[in-house]
Write a protein that holds these residues in place. Structure first.
Motif, PDB file in Angstrom:
ATOM      1  N   GLY A 154     -18.550  -2.223  -2.781  1.00 47.30           N
ATOM      2  CA  GLY A 154     -17.523  -2.166  -1.745  1.00 47.30           C
ATOM      3  C   GLY A 154     -17.775  -3.169  -0.626  1.00 47.30           C
ATOM      4  O   GLY A 154     -17.036  -3.214   0.360  1.00 47.30           O
ATOM      5  N   GLU A 166     -17.860  -6.897   0.570  1.00 52.37           N
ATOM      6  CA  GLU A 166     -17.352  -8.226   0.208  1.00 52.37           C
ATOM      7  C   GLU A 166     -18.469  -9.271   0.245  1.00 52.37           C
ATOM      8  O   GLU A 166     -18.492 -10.206  -0.564  1.00 52.37           O
ATOM      9  N   LYS A 214     -18.402   2.526   1.756  1.00 49.28           N
ATOM     10  CA  LYS A 214     -17.752   1.244   1.423  1.00 49.28           C
ATOM     11  C   LYS A 214     -17.255   1.250  -0.024  1.00 49.28           C
ATOM     12  O   LYS A 214     -16.151   0.783  -0.319  1.00 49.28           O
ATOM     13  N   VAL A 239     -14.214   3.471  -0.255  1.00 48.69           N
ATOM     14  CA  VAL A 239     -13.020   2.829   0.314  1.00 48.69           C
ATOM     15  C   VAL A 239     -12.471   1.807  -0.686  1.00 48.69           C
ATOM     16  O   VAL A 239     -11.265   1.703  -0.909  1.00 48.69           O
ATOM     17  N   LYS A 240     -13.386   1.086  -1.320  1.00 45.48           N
ATOM     18  CA  LYS A 240     -12.951   0.071  -2.291  1.00 45.48           C
ATOM     19  C   LYS A 240     -12.193   0.726  -3.449  1.00 45.48           C
ATOM     20  O   LYS A 240     -11.161   0.214  -3.908  1.00 45.48           O
ATOM     21  N   MET A 270     -10.466   3.392  -3.293  1.00 40.68           N
ATOM     22  CA  MET A 270      -9.128   3.756  -2.785  1.00 40.68           C
ATOM     23  C   MET A 270      -8.233   2.524  -2.706  1.00 40.68           C
ATOM     24  O   MET A 270      -7.090   2.529  -3.162  1.00 40.68           O
ATOM     25  N   GLU A 271      -8.793   1.461  -2.122  1.00 37.45           N
ATOM     26  CA  GLU A 271      -8.014   0.218  -1.958  1.00 37.45           C
ATOM     27  C   GLU A 271      -7.484  -0.296  -3.293  1.00 37.45           C
ATOM     28  O   GLU A 271      -6.363  -0.785  -3.395  1.00 37.45           O
ATOM     29  N   LEU A 272      -8.349  -0.210  -4.309  1.00 37.08           N
ATOM     30  CA  LEU A 272      -7.960  -0.733  -5.630  1.00 37.08           C
ATOM     31  C   LEU A 272      -7.093   0.258  -6.402  1.00 37.08           C
ATOM     32  O   LEU A 272      -6.621  -0.052  -7.498  1.00 37.08           O
ATOM     33  N   GLY A 273      -6.927   1.451  -5.826  1.00 39.46           N
ATOM     34  CA  GLY A 273      -6.110   2.475  -6.500  1.00 39.46           C
ATOM     35  C   GLY A 273      -6.754   2.985  -7.781  1.00 39.46           C
ATOM     36  O   GLY A 273      -6.080   3.414  -8.712  1.00 39.46           O
ATOM     37  N   TYR A 329     -14.216  -3.559 -12.181  1.00 37.66           N
ATOM     38  CA  TYR A 329     -13.655  -4.463 -11.171  1.00 37.66           C
ATOM     39  C   TYR A 329     -14.647  -5.585 -10.855  1.00 37.66           C
ATOM     40  O   TYR A 329     -14.278  -6.767 -10.825  1.00 37.66           O
TER      41      TYR A 329
END
Ligand code: ACM
Ligand code: ZN
Length: 718
Positions: free
Chosen positions: A312, A314, A353, A356-357, A359-362, A378
């Motif tokens: 998560g 970057e 982190k 959250v990643k 969630m962000e990526l669904g 991913y």
């Protein structure tokens, strides 16, 4: 005086040779596919023989001359080919072949031609000639070498044609210089060993929890800090460590030199950066790239670290992209290995982190895989794009199938062949390297007490030779996706390059037969005969190798017949399914337990005792029970905790005659096969029950909290 005597001997030897010169033998490893000999005069190879080469094959000519010189101690002159009708001619004629790396050797009394579909084909033809040349008495006697007249040395190449080509385009060997660093000269010898075996892909595993081995200019700490660990666990992951700083790394310039060395031998080097797991050495340098932020150390233990790159973060992703880009700047390889194996998800599950990643990526978990498995996909797919953008292809270990891996990824099937089968069905290209047959870090002899300590397992040459890389479950079309075969050498327990060689050979001989030939019919005896010639070459080059296949078994296989031998035997509870083999009768078949725990000669029990009842078929007097157990602590196998003997007249009511506790083996104690016995006052009975219990894994074991395994064989009763 001595010199004169030797000179006379050499002269006599070669006077004899003029009548019957030593003959080349084309029965080599790997066995050439087509050999047709004729009765015409042979070609005489001697110091006057010239190697003629077409433009572009000068280096091949040099190799041939060097190889002949190694064996016969004569240097052959090399000249460019302009239609000469003598000597050995090297040429590339693509139109005469239907595939890459193929060759044809044609021998007449006047000339030998080695023709390839490409330069690699010529190189493999040269390897075949090299392995065919006979060893003479002077091949290895250095004293005589200085005394003989070079004009005396020659041999005959039987007249005929050899045509040969590889079955697999990808013929690999892997080396892990991370668990134990191997210096550059050693790696070059490894490449020489590969060339001798017609192998063309060197899988170089350059990053690990226990050490980072490649210079990355953008991240200098990777080698300043990450290339060294401050000690190493002793034995199979106990609590005792040495305090010796261990490590080393390869600079980019050194790697470029290595790549050139490999390319001259028609070997491509595939670098592996193992991600997102097996990254603890990198985290020790850049703790912000892990989920917890550290601190981390370059790992001093073996196994799989739970501290992995934070998916998560970057910055962590950018780090990997940068590393891969620098790796691709150095390595021209069409394949880049990005690992993907053994990435525990415990940190990701806890990490804000990473969550959250997700969630962000669904990303959503489904019935097959967790959200964190898809998070790894991913990462892998993102890195695959970085690689593919530069026109290369990614290779990953078979775990990358867990999720939605990109279709272009090549799968390395290591946890068996199942991953390879699944991948081929999905349309991935596959490299077969199953631990069941091609992990050369496993024991190769049954007599493990006499072997250098290794990670465990049992993988003799015979088993390598049996391997079928093309699973029958696949259609011929799907089988085309199996592009290669490879063996792996992990070095947790292999601290020196001499030991690497010992683990590699002669199993590499069996491997090249599969890679190059993959014969339908296999003849192990004939294979061993052909290996003898390889062993002469290994001796010549001072390569270390295991010689079990050349020696008749030195180890006693059977026990003296005793009261229990082959009597009806039953187990009150069956062994673990994986380790049942022939069932209860293995325990008193008269054959001694031997080899590793999975040799088929042991029965394995975990969490409950081995409880066997033997029917003597009549009342007998007994006073002694004897058995063997195997100890391999890293594999969770300990010595028994207790042995109990009971007897019965009717097979229903048993009475105890003896019981003995056995203390648990410590980390400092030796592993291997041990004998145990209990003695008691003579009793007379028809039925004997032997109950052997196991310990629980001790606190200093990574599996603490679980029962230890016991592996038992050959119960003897006297
Ligand atoms: C592996 O042996 N972890 C690929
Ligand atoms: Zn994280």
């Amino acid at each position: 005086m001595k010199k004169l005597f030797l000179l006379c001997l050499a002269a006599m030897a070669f006077a004899a040779c003029t009548k019957q010169l030593p003959q080349a033998n084309y029965d080599i490893i790997p066995q050439p596919k087509e050999v047709s000999l004729d009765e015409r005069k042979p070609f005489e190879l001697n110091f006057k023989t010239i190697v003629y080469y077409e433009a572009g094959l000068e280096r091949e000519a040099m190799f041939l001359s060097e190889y002949v010189s190694n064996i016969l101690h004569i240097g052959l002159n090399q000249q460019e080919y302009h239609g000469q009708t003598d000597g050995i001619v090297l040429s590339v004629v693509p139109e005469d072949f239907t595939q890459a790396e193929a060759y044809e050797i044609k021998v007449t009394s006047k000339q030998v031609t080695i023709k390839g579909s490409d330069a690699a084909g010529v190189f493999y033809g040269i390897q075949t000639l090299r392995k065919s040349i006979p060893f003479t008495s002077i091949s290895t006697d250095q004293q005589q070498i200085s005394d003989i007249r070079l004009s005396d040395v020659s041999c005959q190449l039987p007249s005929g044609i050899i045509r040969d080509w590889p079955n697999f385009a990808y013929r690999g060997m892997h080396l892990d210089p991370c668990r134990h660093y191997m210096d550059l000269d050693s790696v070059k010898v490894y490449l020489d060993m590969m060339a001798l075996h017609n192998m063309n892909q060197f899988h170089f595993h350059l990053s690990e929890d226990q050490g980072w081995r490649i210079e990355i200019k953008k991240y200098p700490e990777l080698t300043e800090i990450g290339a060294y660990r401050n000690g190493t666990v002793i034995g199979h992951n106990g609590q005792i460590y040495d305090t010796i700083r261990h490590g080393g790394f390869y600079t980019q310039d050194e790697l470029r030199d290595l790549i050139q060395y490999a390319a001259e031998r028609h070997i491509n080097i595939i670098p592996e950066i193992d991600l997102p797991g097996h990254m603890q050495a990198a985290l020790a340098c850049y703790p912000q790239l892990g989920c917890t932020g550290g601190p981390y150390e370059v790992w001093r233990r073996w196994g799989v670290s739970e501290d992995v790159l934070c998916a998560g973060n970057e910055e962590a992703m950018q780090f990997v992209e940068d590393v891969l880009n620098e790796v691709m700047d150095v390595f021209p390889s069409p394949y880049i290995h990005i690992g993907g194996d053994e990435c525990p998800k415990v940190r990701w599950k806890q990490c804000p982190k990473c969550q959250v990643k997700i969630m962000e990526l669904g990303i959503k978990a489904d019935e097959k895989f967790s959200a964190e498995d898809y998070l790894q996909s991913y990462v892998m797919n993102r890195m695959a794009k970085v690689v593919e953008t530069r026109g290369r292809r990614v290779i990953g270990w078979d775990e990358i199938l867990e999720g939605n891996v990109s279709e272009t990824a090549i799968i390395m099937s290591w946890r068996g062949i199942e991953g390879g089968i699944e991948a081929a069905r999905k349309g991935h290209d596959v490299i077969m390297t199953p631990s069941s047959h091609l992990y050369f870090d496993y024991y190769q002899s049954e007599d493990i007490a006499s072997e250098p300590e290794c990670i465990g397992g049992y993988l003799p040459v015979e088993r390598v030779y049996e391997f079928q890389p093309l699973p029958e479950e696949l259609t011929p079309e799907q089988q085309k996706h199996i592009i290669g075969v490879q063996a792996n050498i992990w070095t947790e327990y292999i601290a020196s390059f001499r030991h690497v060689q010992y683990m590699a050979m002669p199993r590499m001989d069996a491997l090249t037969e599969l890679q190059w030939n993959n014969p339908k019919e296999r003849d192990f005896k004939a294979f061993v005969e052909r290996c003898r010639k390889m062993a002469q070459l290994y001796d010549l080059y001072h390569y270390n190798y295991a010689d079990h296949i050349f020696n008749p078994k030195a180890w006693a296989d059977t026990v003296a017949p005793n009261l229990a031998t082959q009597k009806p035997i039953t187990l009150r509870q069956q062994p673990a399914e994986k380790y049942t083999y022939g069932g209860a009768k293995v325990l008193n078949d008269g054959e001694l337990g031997r080899g590793a725990y999975n040799s088929g000669r042991w029965l394995g029990f975990c969490g409950y005792p081995m409880d066997a009842v033997i029917d003597m078929e009549q009342a007998v007097e007994l006073c002694h029970v004897h058995f063997h157990a195997l100890v391999n602590k890293g594999a969770w196998i300990y010595n028994p905790s207790n042995v109990k003997v009971l007897v019965s007249d009717d097979g229903e009511t048993f009475r105890e005659v003896v019981q003995k506790d056995i203390p648990i083996s410590g980390w400092a104690d030796k592993e291997g096969i041990f004998a145990y016995e209990v003695e008691f006052e003579p009793v007379t009975a028809r039925f004997v029950e032997v109950v052997i219990s196991g310990h629980d894994l001790p606190e200093d074991h990574s599996g603490f909290g679980n029962p230890a395994w016991i592996f038992i064989d050959e119960i003897e009763i006297w």
